[in-house]
Write an enzyme that holds these catalytic residues in place. Structure first.
Site, mmCIF file in Angstrom:
data_model
loop_
_atom_site.group_PDB
_atom_site.id
_atom_site.type_symbol
_atom_site.label_atom_id
_atom_site.label_comp_id
_atom_site.label_asym_id
_atom_site.label_seq_id
_atom_site.Cartn_x
_atom_site.Cartn_y
_atom_site.Cartn_z
ATOM 1 N N ASP A 69 0.439 -1.149 0.008
ATOM 2 C CA ASP A 69 0.618 0.183 0.155
ATOM 3 C C ASP A 69 1.123 1.416 0.042
ATOM 4 O O ASP A 69 2.305 0.857 0.727
ATOM 5 C CB ASP A 69 -1.203 0.229 1.384
ATOM 6 C CG ASP A 69 -2.204 1.051 1.409
ATOM 7 O OD1 ASP A 69 -2.464 0.824 -0.050
ATOM 8 O OD2 ASP A 69 -3.009 1.606 2.091
ATOM 9 N N GLY A 151 0.086 7.445 -11.598
ATOM 10 C CA GLY A 151 -0.491 8.004 -10.687
ATOM 11 C C GLY A 151 0.416 9.848 -10.425
ATOM 12 O O GLY A 151 0.129 10.434 -11.381
ATOM 13 N N ASP A 153 2.951 10.267 -10.346
ATOM 14 C CA ASP A 153 4.752 10.171 -11.161
ATOM 15 C C ASP A 153 5.251 11.960 -11.663
ATOM 16 O O ASP A 153 6.220 12.199 -11.660
ATOM 17 C CB ASP A 153 5.183 9.809 -12.052
ATOM 18 C CG ASP A 153 5.263 8.164 -11.235
ATOM 19 O OD1 ASP A 153 5.443 8.038 -10.370
ATOM 20 O OD2 ASP A 153 4.972 7.182 -11.756
HETATM 21 P P1 IMP Z 1 -2.357 1.831 -3.970
HETATM 22 O O1 IMP Z 1 -2.472 1.062 -5.021
HETATM 23 O O2 IMP Z 1 -3.686 1.812 -2.582
HETATM 24 O O3 IMP Z 1 -1.526 1.562 -2.294
HETATM 25 O O4 IMP Z 1 -2.942 3.788 -3.768
HETATM 26 C C1 IMP Z 1 -1.655 4.139 -4.093
HETATM 27 C C2 IMP Z 1 -1.724 5.441 -4.789
HETATM 28 O O5 IMP Z 1 -1.002 6.190 -4.829
HETATM 29 C C3 IMP Z 1 -1.627 5.412 -6.797
HETATM 30 O O6 IMP Z 1 -3.016 5.250 -6.978
HETATM 31 C C4 IMP Z 1 -1.608 6.135 -7.042
HETATM 32 O O7 IMP Z 1 -2.196 7.313 -7.097
HETATM 33 C C5 IMP Z 1 -0.434 6.722 -5.397
HETATM 34 N N1 IMP Z 1 0.909 6.322 -6.452
HETATM 35 C C6 IMP Z 1 1.746 5.294 -5.201
HETATM 36 N N2 IMP Z 1 3.005 4.981 -5.700
HETATM 37 C C7 IMP Z 1 2.979 5.594 -6.878
HETATM 38 C C8 IMP Z 1 4.251 5.731 -7.655
HETATM 39 O O8 IMP Z 1 5.089 4.960 -7.536
HETATM 40 N N3 IMP Z 1 3.774 6.393 -8.289
HETATM 41 C C9 IMP Z 1 2.568 7.548 -9.012
HETATM 42 N N4 IMP Z 1 1.470 7.540 -8.205
HETATM 43 C C10 IMP Z 1 1.887 6.644 -6.749
#
Ligand code: IMP
Length: 190
Positions: A69, A151, A153
């Site tokens: 996460d 995301g 990035d």
């Molecule tokens: P998860 O999938 O519930 O962990 O949500 C993570 C969210 O955080 C993603 O949808 C992105 O918006 C953001 N995020 C996490 N890791 C990255 C990354 O490596 N680059 C850009 N955004 C990220």
């Protein structure tokens, strides 16, 4: 040992596979095993949500499972969007809307320091877990730069790479990323 990556995000699956290649006999995506789960992330922190994802997938397989996460923590926003990073601009989740909201919130903000953080959980078939945390520091730009990644990035300027994560190649991003650092912490404990 065989491993399943508990994520439906193809970018994450690709990143994690690259980093763990050689450490496991075989690495599977959820799609390859026909597992379809998308549990609600109801925990208040990254660890809790990573565990929810790992356990949800473990119910469908006897292989080891790795789940992460992650999120973006912006200093001037008191750590937001944090655990709400994926749904910052509401549901359905949209990277474009999230980036637009972040830019709007940061319009007049001078202190633009931010970090990506990850908690990664590796769950073995017997239920034992190994946990790793990773962070990478940078700044939020005033406009998007680059086409790679996902995301936030395009808005995240990495101090170490001296470019945004969306301008970096996969290899460059993996060399400093929050996820690779969390995985390194896990690998050290194996
Ligand atoms: P998860 O999938 O519930 O962990 O949500 C993570 C969210 O955080 C993603 O949808 C992105 O918006 C953001 N995020 C996490 N890791 C990255 C990354 O490596 N680059 C850009 N955004 C990220």
């Amino acid at each position: 040992m065989e491993l399943v990556i508990a994520s439906n995000n193809r970018h994450k699956v690709h990143e994690i596979t690259e980093i763990l290649a050689g450490k496991f006999d075989r690495i599977y995506s959820l799609a390859e095993l026909g597992i379809s789960v998308d549990p609600e992330e109801t925990a208040p922190d990254f660890f809790g949500n990573a565990l929810i994802k790992a356990n949800a997938v473990a119910a469908f397989t006897d292989k080891a499972v790795v789940a992460d996460d992650s999120g973006l923590e912006v200093e001037a926003l008191g750590g937001a969007p944090g655990v709400f990073s994926a749904r910052y601009a509401g549901e359905p989740c949209s990277d474009d809307n999230n980036n637009a909201k972040l830019l709007a919130e940061m319009k007049d903000v001078k202190d633009r320091r931010a970090k990506f953080v990850t908690t990664m959980v590796l769950r073995f078939p017997d239920g034992k877990i190994v946990v790793g945390n990773g962070e990478v520091e940078g700044e939020i730009l005033f406009e998007k730069r680059g086409q790679n990644g996902f995301g936030y990035d395009p808005l995240f300027y990495s101090y170490e790479l001296k470019k945004t994560f969306a301008e970096a190649s996969d290899k460059e991003k993996n060399s400093v990323s929050h996820r690779s650092r969390a995985l390194e912490e896990i690998v050290k404990q194996l």
